[in-house]
Design an enzyme around this catalytic site. Structure first.
Site, short mmCIF file in Angstrom:
data_model
loop_
_atom_site.label_atom_id
_atom_site.label_comp_id
_atom_site.label_asym_id
_atom_site.label_seq_id
_atom_site.Cartn_x
_atom_site.Cartn_y
_atom_site.Cartn_z
N GLY A 99 47.03 40.29 46.02
CA GLY A 99 47.72 39.70 47.16
C GLY A 99 47.79 38.19 47.12
O GLY A 99 48.79 37.60 47.51
N ASP B 250 53.78 37.48 39.43
CA ASP B 250 53.23 38.37 40.45
C ASP B 250 54.29 38.71 41.50
O ASP B 250 54.68 37.86 42.30
CB ASP B 250 52.03 37.70 41.11
CG ASP B 250 50.81 37.70 40.21
OD1 ASP B 250 50.44 38.78 39.73
OD2 ASP B 250 50.25 36.61 39.96
N MET C 150 42.20 45.00 38.00
CA MET C 150 42.16 43.91 38.99
C MET C 150 40.71 43.53 39.25
O MET C 150 39.88 44.40 39.56
CB MET C 150 42.80 44.35 40.31
CG MET C 150 44.31 44.52 40.31
SD MET C 150 45.25 43.12 39.68
CE MET C 150 44.76 41.81 40.82
N MET D 244 53.35 44.49 42.33
CA MET D 244 52.51 44.94 43.46
C MET D 244 53.44 45.37 44.59
O MET D 244 53.54 44.71 45.63
CB MET D 244 51.59 43.78 43.88
CG MET D 244 50.47 43.55 42.88
SD MET D 244 49.72 41.92 43.04
CE MET D 244 50.85 40.98 42.02
N GLY E 113 43.41 32.52 43.89
CA GLY E 113 42.32 31.71 44.44
C GLY E 113 41.19 32.49 45.07
O GLY E 113 40.35 31.91 45.77
N MET F 169 55.27 40.72 44.79
CA MET F 169 54.61 41.34 45.95
C MET F 169 55.64 41.62 47.03
O MET F 169 56.54 40.80 47.25
CB MET F 169 53.54 40.40 46.50
CG MET F 169 52.52 39.96 45.46
SD MET F 169 51.19 39.02 46.21
CE MET F 169 50.37 38.38 44.74
N ASP G 250 42.67 40.46 35.74
CA ASP G 250 43.46 39.60 36.63
C ASP G 250 42.71 39.38 37.93
O ASP G 250 42.47 40.34 38.67
CB ASP G 250 44.81 40.29 36.88
CG ASP G 250 45.77 39.48 37.74
OD1 ASP G 250 45.46 38.34 38.08
OD2 ASP G 250 46.85 40.02 38.06
#
Ligand code: DX5
Ligand code: ZN
Length: 220
Positions: free
Chosen positions: A143, A36, A138, A69, A146, A38, A176
């Site tokens: 971002g 991921d 998504m 992202m 959890g 970001m 995801d």
């Protein structure tokens, strides 16, 4: 390649032991490794760049499933491809020319993915459907790992599954966010074929190997 793939996201791994964490999930049956990326602009968080992709490339044989992202992803695609990404997935929200960006990814020898956020309508992915090797839906706001699964995204997966089938597309349909033992079967039923999981793998109380095995057992 399996019909269904599990792609553990290293976002929830222990980075002090990244090599061991990846070796553990690879031995347990993970298919891809999800990374991921970001930038602190498109999403509030800042995570990893091409350097981490290159590091992962040295320590696993699994394909690296890189989720960008970031704003203006076309500026960074070549660097991620050179670092060893197997697939690069870009957000439709960041790509005014999604078809051109997917072609750029393919020209570098990578699997080209297009992703849409929970609030982005399915219509936004339409131009990408014929070009993409992977569509990612998504199921949380991107971002952070959890977060709670957003059940309204199940219908979106069904809708995109119908569109891909109508085109006789063999593209992966990936999901995801909040994927665990309870939500994975629902997304599979809706037509998803690739499943990202961070918390359910790396924060599994019985450890990441148990996390991979329990999720993979649901995929056959
Ligand atoms: C969220 C990332 C996800 C995240 C998933 O922005 O794209 O890949 O790591 O984390 P879980 O599985 O914990 O929802
Ligand atoms: Zn991701």
């Amino acid at each position: 390649m399996n019909k269904y793939v599990l792609s553990p996201s290293i976002l929830s791994a222990d980075f002090a032991r990244l090599g061991e964490e990846i070796a553990t999930v690879e031995a347990a049956g993970a298919d891809w490794i999800h990374i991921d990326v970001m930038d602190g602009h498109f999403v509030p968080n800042i995570t990893m760049g091409p350097f981490i992709v290159a590091t992962c490339r040295r320590i696993t044989r699994l394909p690296l499933d890189v989720h960008l992202m970031i704003e203006t992803p076309e500026r960074y695609i070549e660097a991620f491809a050179k670092a060893g990404a197997g697939g690069l997935t870009v957000h439709v929200e960041t790509c005014p020319d999604i078809v051109g960006t997917l072609r750029q990814i393919k020209s570098l020898g990578c699997r080209a993915g297009a992703v849409l956020n929970p609030e982005t309508p399915v219509g936004a992915i339409q131009p990408a459907l014929r070009e993409a090797d992977l569509i990612l839906v998504m199921s949380v706001h991107p971002g952070y790992s959890g977060q709670s699964f957003m059940p309204e995204t199940i219908a979106k997966v069904s809708e995109i599954r119908k569109k891909l089938d109508a085109l006789r597309s063999s593209a992966w349909l990936e999901v995801d966010g909040g994927i665990d033992l309870e939500t994975l079967p629902k997304m599979k039923e809706a037509g998803a074929t690739a499943f990202v999981a961070a918390t359910a793998v790396f924060k599994n109380p019985e450890g990441p190997a148990a996390g991979v095995k329990s999720l993979r057992a649901l995929l056959g």
